[in-house]
Write a protein that holds these residues in place. Structure first.
Motif, PDB file in Angstrom:
ATOM      1  N   ASN A  35       0.630  -1.149   0.158  1.00 56.43           N
ATOM      2  CA  ASN A  35      -0.200   0.062   0.182  1.00 56.43           C
ATOM      3  C   ASN A  35       0.982   1.457  -0.040  1.00 56.43           C
ATOM      4  O   ASN A  35       2.186   1.440  -0.243  1.00 56.43           O
ATOM      5  CB  ASN A  35      -0.832   0.106   1.293  1.00 56.43           C
ATOM      6  N   HIS A  36       0.366   2.459   0.191  1.00 57.59           N
ATOM      7  CA  HIS A  36       0.969   3.628   0.249  1.00 57.59           C
ATOM      8  C   HIS A  36       2.143   3.667   1.171  1.00 57.59           C
ATOM      9  O   HIS A  36       3.197   4.337   0.953  1.00 57.59           O
ATOM     10  CB  HIS A  36       0.163   4.975   0.327  1.00 57.59           C
ATOM     11  N   ASN A  37       1.805   3.323   2.313  1.00 56.22           N
ATOM     12  CA  ASN A  37       2.876   3.115   3.438  1.00 56.22           C
ATOM     13  C   ASN A  37       4.296   2.156   3.086  1.00 56.22           C
ATOM     14  O   ASN A  37       5.184   2.319   3.322  1.00 56.22           O
ATOM     15  CB  ASN A  37       2.154   2.932   4.675  1.00 56.22           C
ATOM     16  N   THR A  55      -2.611  -3.103  -2.940  1.00 55.85           N
ATOM     17  CA  THR A  55      -2.918  -1.670  -3.642  1.00 55.85           C
ATOM     18  C   THR A  55      -1.768  -1.283  -4.722  1.00 55.85           C
ATOM     19  O   THR A  55      -0.505  -0.991  -4.270  1.00 55.85           O
ATOM     20  CB  THR A  55      -3.073  -0.551  -2.545  1.00 55.85           C
ATOM     21  N   ALA A  59      -0.219   6.361  -7.239  1.00 59.09           N
ATOM     22  CA  ALA A  59       0.549   6.650  -6.108  1.00 59.09           C
ATOM     23  C   ALA A  59       1.849   5.815  -5.765  1.00 59.09           C
ATOM     24  O   ALA A  59       3.157   5.907  -5.568  1.00 59.09           O
ATOM     25  CB  ALA A  59       0.029   7.111  -4.778  1.00 59.09           C
ATOM     26  N   VAL A  60       1.132   4.433  -5.733  1.00 58.44           N
ATOM     27  CA  VAL A  60       2.289   3.325  -5.230  1.00 58.44           C
ATOM     28  C   VAL A  60       3.291   3.009  -6.607  1.00 58.44           C
ATOM     29  O   VAL A  60       4.360   2.726  -6.357  1.00 58.44           O
ATOM     30  CB  VAL A  60       1.478   2.060  -4.925  1.00 58.44           C
TER      31      VAL A  60
END
Length: 330
Positions: A35-37, A55, A59-60
């Protein structure tokens, strides 16, 4: 080639290490989802392997591109969680496993149909409590019933073969018609005919903008009263709230799900010691004619062996600069 796996479970590690003959690739397994984190955990790997709930949005993908990722390797057939357009713009290839074991998913489809029909799950619990009464366990013969299949790919056609063995009349709809459809004895027809004539409807289509909430209030209105609805494909093909209304009004008498549109927060994890916050999912569980399994239709040794072999072959083909037979394009 260095391959970083996200959402890796013990069975993934076992089958991929087993399939990685002579340590052809350097495999690193992370339990956390992508994911984004967690994308920041990518440190120089050219290949990243992901699963259905990871995800892979714009952005990823930007983080991946900056980290030097060249190929995203899906260890599944579905790819609706990947922004293919952005991946292509960034020059990142995307490959998948288009078919691993259609028998695994088709057989699980029949397991849901038979369990819902003959109520074997309820009978099992009764007998363990010493209750041998048959009241409430009445089923029906599958022989002679009409089953509608939406999606006639590999899984849909295997399901059709099994159903024909039960003596069912099988209707089928797909955006294209294969020669195998007629060979099996499937009556190829339109969606409205599938809806109006079928005693059982089973979904075997991918999630696309065209199939999103394909099963909704309007399509349910065209179905027989008391229909059995089965979904082992993608959760968002069904409008869950419309289906709950269908259950309340007894339009749907049996519902079997191996997928759920908000299943990303539930499936593949042990949440038995937690309070599930998804009210819609909990409402589904309150019906005694609903059977839900946790996205396990693919989960056979045969399928997992095939997934590992094809996934690693995709990696090898990319590394060798060979044509990518299983590439997904936007």
């Amino acid at each position: 080639m260095n391959v970083l796996f996200f959402s890796a479970k013990p069975y993934d590690i076992h089958f991929f290490n087993q399939a990685n003959q002579e340590d052809a690739h350097q495999l690193t397994f992370l339990e956390v989802p992508l994911n984004h984190n967690t994308a920041a955990l990518i440190k120089g790997e050219e290949a990243v392997c992901v699963f259905v709930n990871d995800t892979v949005d714009a952005a990823v993908l930007q983080i991946m591109a900056t980290a030097g990722v060249k190929v995203i390797v899906l260890r599944c057939a579905g790819y609706n969680n990947v922004d293919l357009r952005v991946a292509q713009e960034l020059g990142i290839k995307v490959v998948r496993v288009p078919a691993y074991s259609p028998y695994a998913v088709a057989e699980h489809t029949l397991a849901l149909i038979l369990t819902l029909n003959r109520k074997t799950h309820r009978a099992y619990n009764r007998v363990r409590e010493g209750n041998f009464a048959l009241s409430g366990l009445m089923g029906f013969d599958l022989h002679g019933r009409t089953v509608g299949l939406i999606g006639l790919g590999k899984i849909g056609l295997v399901t059709a073969r099994i159903l024909k063995g039960f003596g069912c009349r099988v209707l089928g709809y797909d955006i294209s018609k294969s020669n195998e459809t007629e060979e099996i004895g499937v009556e190829f027809t339109d969606l409205d005919s599938v809806y109006s004539q079928s005693d059982i409807i089973s979904l075997h289509c991918p999630l696309t903008p065209q199939t999103f909430h394909l099963i909704n209030a309007e399509s349910l209105g065209k179905m027989k009263d008391g229909v059995m609805l089965i979904n082992t494909s993608r959760g968002a093909i069904i409008d869950t709230k419309a289906v709950i209304e269908g259950l309340k009004k007894e339009k749907i008498s049996y519902l079997g799900l191996d997928v759920y549109e908000e299943g990303g927060d539930l499936f593949f994890e042990d949440l038995s010691d937690k309070v599930i916050q998804d009210d819609t999912f909990m409402r589904l569980l309150s019906f005694n004619n609903v059977l839900i399994t946790g996205h396990q239709a693919f989960f056979t040794t045969d399928a997992l062996q095939s997934i590992a072999q094809i996934t690693l072959q995709n990696v090898s083909d990319f590394e060798a600069g060979k044509p990518l037979q299983n590439e997904v394009l936007s």
